[in-house]
Design an enzyme around this catalytic site. Structure first.
Site, mmCIF file in Angstrom:
data_model
loop_
_atom_site.group_PDB
_atom_site.id
_atom_site.type_symbol
_atom_site.label_atom_id
_atom_site.label_comp_id
_atom_site.label_asym_id
_atom_site.label_seq_id
_atom_site.Cartn_x
_atom_site.Cartn_y
_atom_site.Cartn_z
ATOM 1 N N ARG A 92 -45.234 35.513 -15.468
ATOM 2 C CA ARG A 92 -45.558 34.149 -15.902
ATOM 3 C C ARG A 92 -44.905 33.786 -17.234
ATOM 4 O O ARG A 92 -44.431 32.653 -17.406
ATOM 5 C CB ARG A 92 -47.072 33.983 -15.988
ATOM 6 C CG ARG A 92 -47.764 34.047 -14.624
ATOM 7 C CD ARG A 92 -49.219 33.673 -14.744
ATOM 8 N NE ARG A 92 -49.901 33.761 -13.459
ATOM 9 C CZ ARG A 92 -51.171 33.422 -13.271
ATOM 10 N NH1 ARG A 92 -51.894 32.972 -14.298
ATOM 11 N NH2 ARG A 92 -51.737 33.528 -12.089
ATOM 12 N N ASP A 115 -60.506 20.917 -18.921
ATOM 13 C CA ASP A 115 -59.827 22.176 -18.655
ATOM 14 C C ASP A 115 -58.890 22.452 -19.825
ATOM 15 O O ASP A 115 -58.442 21.517 -20.496
ATOM 16 C CB ASP A 115 -59.027 22.120 -17.351
ATOM 17 C CG ASP A 115 -58.776 23.497 -16.760
ATOM 18 O OD1 ASP A 115 -59.494 23.882 -15.818
ATOM 19 O OD2 ASP A 115 -57.877 24.205 -17.251
#
Length: 303
Positions: free
Chosen positions: A61, A162
């Site tokens: 990632r 979030d």
């Protein structure tokens, strides 16, 4: 010419090929020290605890971020972050290490209980979805409120937060693959979605009357000030506490208490158990909690 090939030679060739392949894939250098630094930084920034077995995930990632900056050493990338505490790259770093696994009406048993809980409310309903991800959860809550409250649902508000800004951007688009929407009942598909055509074929958009109920904003649960007024009928904090250690979980749960109405509910994920973390909440039903300071409503959990 002897056509016999010794098995050990074959094995050696395979291993050499694998090593070559791995070296091609591992074009960037991440040492043990680099991995430990990543774990420390994401814990400080977002409270996320990365286990040792997450090393490959971290490499894959964050590799995109290194390539974006034309870097080959994780140590150099991390040093840049540490030198620039207010850099926008911190947002990309956090986004990269955040897991967004969600679906419409995930853990379906929660939504009938929510419907029963809000149906008797005379005041406008307010819900906080603390891990909105790409929007499936807050929009599932919005559908539930529409079904439970009818026209009164227009007064409801679902504050959806979030830490991942990329996930929130997808939630704002409110457009989802049709195969994901087809898992819902035909009645819900017709009432709550607009099917795309032409260039939008294979996609479905949430109807405006539903998106109007959902307020999306970025929020880090480790932030000292959440900027929330409270008075929530329910808080959905599902499948996020598993990424925090128990000390962080306990602090977050204590901060939930003043934000809930006296009879408010806290919805947890299927693998989360708050009973041994905080005395402020007690279990009401399957992964659903209520304030321990209120008279028990346990009998109504089976409704």
């Amino acid at each position: 010419m002897n056509s016999r090939v010794d098995y050990s030679d074959k094995l050696g060739a395979v291993m050499a090929g694998s090593a070559t392949s791995a070296s091609l894939e591992r074009d960037l250098t991440m040492t043990d020290t680099d991995f430990d630094r990543v774990r420390k930084l994401i814990y400080q920034r977002a409270g996320i605890v990365l286990a040792e077995h997450k090393r490959e995930m971290v490499y894959s990632r964050l590799a995109r971020r290194l390539r974006h900056h034309k870097l080959t050493l994780f140590s150099e990338y991390l040093a840049r972050l540490e030198r620039q505490p207010d850099s926008k790259e911190w947002e990309a770093f956090t986004n990269a290490l955040t897991t967004n696994l969600t679906a419409f009406f995930r853990e379906a048993h929660h939504f009938p209980l929510l419907a029963n809980h809000v149906a008797a409310s005379t005041a406008p309903v307010r819900i906080w979805c603390a891990a909105a991800s790409t929007g499936e959860e807050p929009y599932s809550i919005a559908m539930t409120l529409h079904e439970a409250l009818g026209t009164r649902a227009r007064e409801a508000r679902i504050v959806s937060t979030d830490i991942d800004t990329e996930a929130l951007a997808k939630a704002r688009e409110a457009v989802y693959p049709l195969e994901q929407v087809l898992k819902l009942s035909e009645a819900r598909r017709k009432q709550f979605f607009l099917r795309g055509g032409g260039a939008r074929a294979g996609l479905a958009r949430i109807r405006p009357e539903l998106t109007a109920l959902v307020e999306l904003r970025q929020l880090n649960l480790l932030a000292p000030n959440w900027g929330l007024d409270g008075g929530f009928d329910a808080i959905f904090c599902r499948n996020i506490m598993i990424y925090f250690d128990k000390q962080t979980q306990a602090k977050i749960l204590e901060r939930f208490v003043p934000l809930l109405k006296p009879n408010g509910l806290l919805f947890a994920g299927h693998s989360e158990n708050f009973s041994y973390i905080s005395q402020a909440f007690r279990l009401r039903g399957q992964t659903v909690y209520e304030l321990a300071s209120q008279p028990s409503s346990r009998p109504s959990a089976s409704r």
